[in-house]
Design a protein around this motif. Structure first.
Motif, PDB file in Angstrom:
ATOM      1  N   TYR A 269       0.856  -1.141  -0.131  1.00  0.00           N
ATOM      2  CA  TYR A 269      -0.046   0.161   0.050  1.00  0.00           C
ATOM      3  C   TYR A 269       0.969   1.321   0.096  1.00  0.00           C
ATOM      4  O   TYR A 269       0.457   2.226  -0.915  1.00  0.00           O
ATOM      5  N   PHE A 270       1.852   1.254   0.697  1.00  0.00           N
ATOM      6  CA  PHE A 270       2.953   2.415   0.875  1.00  0.00           C
ATOM      7  C   PHE A 270       3.467   2.393  -0.551  1.00  0.00           C
ATOM      8  O   PHE A 270       3.609   3.728  -0.858  1.00  0.00           O
ATOM      9  N   MET A 271       3.787   1.479  -1.195  1.00  0.00           N
ATOM     10  CA  MET A 271       4.594   1.963  -2.508  1.00  0.00           C
ATOM     11  C   MET A 271       3.632   2.280  -3.702  1.00  0.00           C
ATOM     12  O   MET A 271       4.131   2.880  -4.466  1.00  0.00           O
ATOM     13  N   VAL A 272       2.381   2.431  -3.432  1.00  0.00           N
ATOM     14  CA  VAL A 272       1.397   2.955  -4.435  1.00  0.00           C
ATOM     15  C   VAL A 272       0.568   4.034  -3.571  1.00  0.00           C
ATOM     16  O   VAL A 272      -0.526   4.318  -4.169  1.00  0.00           O
ATOM     17  N   SER A 273       1.039   4.728  -2.717  1.00  0.00           N
ATOM     18  CA  SER A 273       0.185   5.440  -1.836  1.00  0.00           C
ATOM     19  C   SER A 273       0.072   6.930  -2.297  1.00  0.00           C
ATOM     20  O   SER A 273      -0.670   7.849  -1.996  1.00  0.00           O
ATOM     21  N   THR A 274       1.120   7.498  -3.236  1.00  0.00           N
ATOM     22  CA  THR A 274       1.079   8.658  -3.957  1.00  0.00           C
ATOM     23  C   THR A 274       1.313   8.484  -5.272  1.00  0.00           C
ATOM     24  O   THR A 274       2.115   7.253  -5.759  1.00  0.00           O
ATOM     25  N   ASN A 275       1.130   9.407  -6.252  1.00  0.00           N
ATOM     26  CA  ASN A 275       1.514   9.362  -7.542  1.00  0.00           C
ATOM     27  C   ASN A 275       2.751   9.320  -7.783  1.00  0.00           C
ATOM     28  O   ASN A 275       3.274   8.559  -8.726  1.00  0.00           O
ATOM     29  N   GLU A 276       3.700   9.942  -6.915  1.00  0.00           N
ATOM     30  CA  GLU A 276       5.126   9.722  -7.113  1.00  0.00           C
ATOM     31  C   GLU A 276       5.617   8.289  -6.565  1.00  0.00           C
ATOM     32  O   GLU A 276       6.440   7.659  -7.648  1.00  0.00           O
ATOM     33  N   ARG A 277       5.343   7.827  -5.593  1.00  0.00           N
ATOM     34  CA  ARG A 277       5.570   6.361  -5.175  1.00  0.00           C
ATOM     35  C   ARG A 277       5.020   5.406  -6.440  1.00  0.00           C
ATOM     36  O   ARG A 277       5.591   4.364  -6.643  1.00  0.00           O
ATOM     37  N   THR A 278       3.660   5.680  -6.805  1.00  0.00           N
ATOM     38  CA  THR A 278       3.168   4.701  -7.865  1.00  0.00           C
ATOM     39  C   THR A 278       4.057   4.487  -9.292  1.00  0.00           C
ATOM     40  O   THR A 278       4.196   3.427  -9.681  1.00  0.00           O
ATOM     41  N   GLN A 282       5.802   1.276 -10.557  1.00  0.00           N
ATOM     42  CA  GLN A 282       5.588   1.024 -11.885  1.00  0.00           C
ATOM     43  C   GLN A 282       6.969   0.573 -12.682  1.00  0.00           C
ATOM     44  O   GLN A 282       7.309  -0.192 -13.194  1.00  0.00           O
ATOM     45  N   GLY A 283       8.054   1.499 -12.348  1.00  0.00           N
ATOM     46  CA  GLY A 283       9.362   1.205 -12.563  1.00  0.00           C
ATOM     47  C   GLY A 283      10.081  -0.048 -11.817  1.00  0.00           C
ATOM     48  O   GLY A 283      10.841  -0.603 -12.702  1.00  0.00           O
ATOM     49  N   PHE A 284       9.602  -0.318 -10.829  1.00  0.00           N
ATOM     50  CA  PHE A 284       9.969  -1.561 -10.045  1.00  0.00           C
ATOM     51  C   PHE A 284       9.631  -2.804 -10.894  1.00  0.00           C
ATOM     52  O   PHE A 284      10.237  -3.699 -11.136  1.00  0.00           O
ATOM     53  N   ILE A 285       8.105  -2.553 -11.199  1.00  0.00           N
ATOM     54  CA  ILE A 285       7.766  -3.815 -11.909  1.00  0.00           C
ATOM     55  C   ILE A 285       8.118  -4.020 -13.469  1.00  0.00           C
ATOM     56  O   ILE A 285       8.460  -5.031 -13.816  1.00  0.00           O
ATOM     57  N   THR A 286       8.423  -2.862 -14.000  1.00  0.00           N
ATOM     58  CA  THR A 286       8.899  -2.865 -15.316  1.00  0.00           C
ATOM     59  C   THR A 286      10.287  -3.570 -15.366  1.00  0.00           C
ATOM     60  O   THR A 286      10.915  -4.232 -16.204  1.00  0.00           O
ATOM     61  N   SER A 287      11.090  -3.126 -14.229  1.00  0.00           N
ATOM     62  CA  SER A 287      12.532  -3.848 -14.193  1.00  0.00           C
ATOM     63  C   SER A 287      12.365  -5.311 -13.920  1.00  0.00           C
ATOM     64  O   SER A 287      13.390  -5.983 -14.692  1.00  0.00           O
ATOM     65  N   ILE A 288      11.535  -5.733 -13.254  1.00  0.00           N
ATOM     66  CA  ILE A 288      11.154  -7.106 -13.120  1.00  0.00           C
ATOM     67  C   ILE A 288      10.876  -7.822 -14.464  1.00  0.00           C
ATOM     68  O   ILE A 288      11.230  -8.765 -14.871  1.00  0.00           O
ATOM     69  N   LYS A 301      16.325   1.200  -4.675  1.00  0.00           N
ATOM     70  CA  LYS A 301      17.013   1.835  -5.617  1.00  0.00           C
ATOM     71  C   LYS A 301      15.822   2.553  -6.522  1.00  0.00           C
ATOM     72  O   LYS A 301      15.711   3.567  -6.786  1.00  0.00           O
ATOM     73  N   THR A 302      14.916   1.621  -6.825  1.00  0.00           N
ATOM     74  CA  THR A 302      13.724   2.322  -7.736  1.00  0.00           C
ATOM     75  C   THR A 302      12.725   3.115  -6.923  1.00  0.00           C
ATOM     76  O   THR A 302      12.265   4.205  -7.517  1.00  0.00           O
ATOM     77  N   MET A 303      12.663   2.837  -5.678  1.00  0.00           N
ATOM     78  CA  MET A 303      11.829   3.789  -4.752  1.00  0.00           C
ATOM     79  C   MET A 303      12.618   4.944  -4.384  1.00  0.00           C
ATOM     80  O   MET A 303      11.906   6.113  -3.559  1.00  0.00           O
ATOM     81  N   GLY A 304      13.949   4.873  -4.482  1.00  0.00           N
ATOM     82  CA  GLY A 304      14.807   6.248  -4.066  1.00  0.00           C
ATOM     83  C   GLY A 304      15.271   6.357  -2.936  1.00  0.00           C
ATOM     84  O   GLY A 304      15.560   7.403  -2.401  1.00  0.00           O
TER      85      GLY A 304
END
Length: 325
Positions: A269-278, A282-288, A301-304
């Motif tokens: 939930y935290f990882m998609v809790s704001t537009n920036e985190r979302t 999405q970048g995390f999913i794309t890397s996988i 790394k992807t979450m900053g």
């Protein structure tokens, strides 16, 4: 305490998401915008009522689903097309009786050389999800009773499993860490029902066997199927009943504690809790999707974030805030 169990036992299937995966059984079929529902001796609910709602929840955080479904860009973990149709539809199989569910299980068991243990667990749990991210099978009555009986409410299992499957489909992977699959299932449940009801172990047995943990958890509340988890998890977090990022990422189904279940949900939930985190998620999913392993280093790394401590600081602060709801 009420127990609803989801089984993430994944199996391979045929080449098309809309191909009858169990052609020896007679099915009634209904198409929705993004789903095909196949039923045997039962109705189309809960799939008819909740499938598209779950898709909309997941589409908000994974907009690439639109191309996968509506332009048939879906691919299996092996890279195969789902079929030659103009669009992809995820298939949900609903059966009434344990006999019919057993038939589905044994077809897949023979097809994919399941162990006897896998067969027995699947028959007890009454649902399973395809490893190729194309279909879900649910028994709506007692799966161990061949004649069926009174149908049970399976809507939470459906939404949880679809949330997991839709996220997995974007990664093009068959095997993902438990915190990702279960956590996104919990997230889908929460967004649709404002509660999480799918358990991966018997919480009552856990409390009986771990009296200390019972005391700890009860101080902040109990994770239960009839109440919203954020309020209880906020109390646990404020009371320093915290599960570290390292432990959350390493959670395993066979040793899962109630608090770990909650923190798996809270992490996703935290990882998609704001537009920036979302966008970062999405970048995390794309890397996988492009072949990276879903490690802690990749997540940070992807979450900053540079380390666990900085991630946990923001994560815990968010959990203790009114934004976690």
């Amino acid at each position: 305490m009420k127990q609803i169990v989801a089984l993430s036992l994944f199996v391979a299937g045929f080449a098309s998401g809309q191909t009858p995966h169990f052609p020896n059984l007679k099915w009634k079929e209904k198409d929705l915008d993004h789903f095909t529902i196949r039923t045997k001796s039962t109705g189309t609910d809960p799939a008819r009522r909740y499938s598209e709602k779950t898709y909309e929840v997941m589409l908000e955080i994974l907009p690439g689903l639109e191309g996968d479904f509506e332009k048939n860009e879906f691919r299996t973990p092996g890279g195969q097309e789902a079929g030659k149709e103009d669009r992809f539809r995820f298939t949900t199989y609903l059966v009434e009786t344990g006999h019919d569910f057993h038939s589905c299980v044994m077809i897949d068991a023979k097809r994919h050389n399941w162990s006897n243990g896998n067969v027995q667990i699947t028959k007890q749990v009454g649902n399973y999800l395809d490893q190729m991210n194309r279909y879900l099978v649910i028994c709506k009555s007692d799966p161990e009773q061949s004649g069926g009986g009174r149908e049970k409410d399976r809507k939470e299992i459906l939404v949880h499993s679809l949330g997991t499957a839709l996220m997995k489909s974007r990664t093009h992977q068959a095997d993902l860490p438990f915190w990702m699959t279960a956590g996104m299932g919990y997230y889908a449940e929460h967004m649709v029902f404002d509660r999480c009801s799918i358990y991966y172990l018997d919480f009552e047995a856990y409390y009986r066997q771990n009296p200390d943990a019972k005391v700890d958890a009860r101080k902040g509340g109990t994770l239960g199927p009839q109440e919203s988890w954020p309020r209880i998890l906020r109390k646990l977090c404020k009371g320093e009943k915290r599960v570290s990022l390292e432990k959350t990422l390493g959670a395993q189904i066979v040793t899962l504690s109630p608090n770990e279940s909650g923190y798996i949900f809270a992490l996703n939930y935290f990882m998609v809790s704001t537009n920036e985190r979302t966008k970062k998620y999405q970048g995390f999913i794309t890397s996988i999707r492009t072949g990276a392993k879903p490690t802690k280093d990749l997540l940070l790394k992807t979450m900053g974030y540079g380390d666990d401590a900085s991630f946990e600081k923001d994560w815990y602060e968010w959990m203790m805030s009114s934004k976690f709801k």
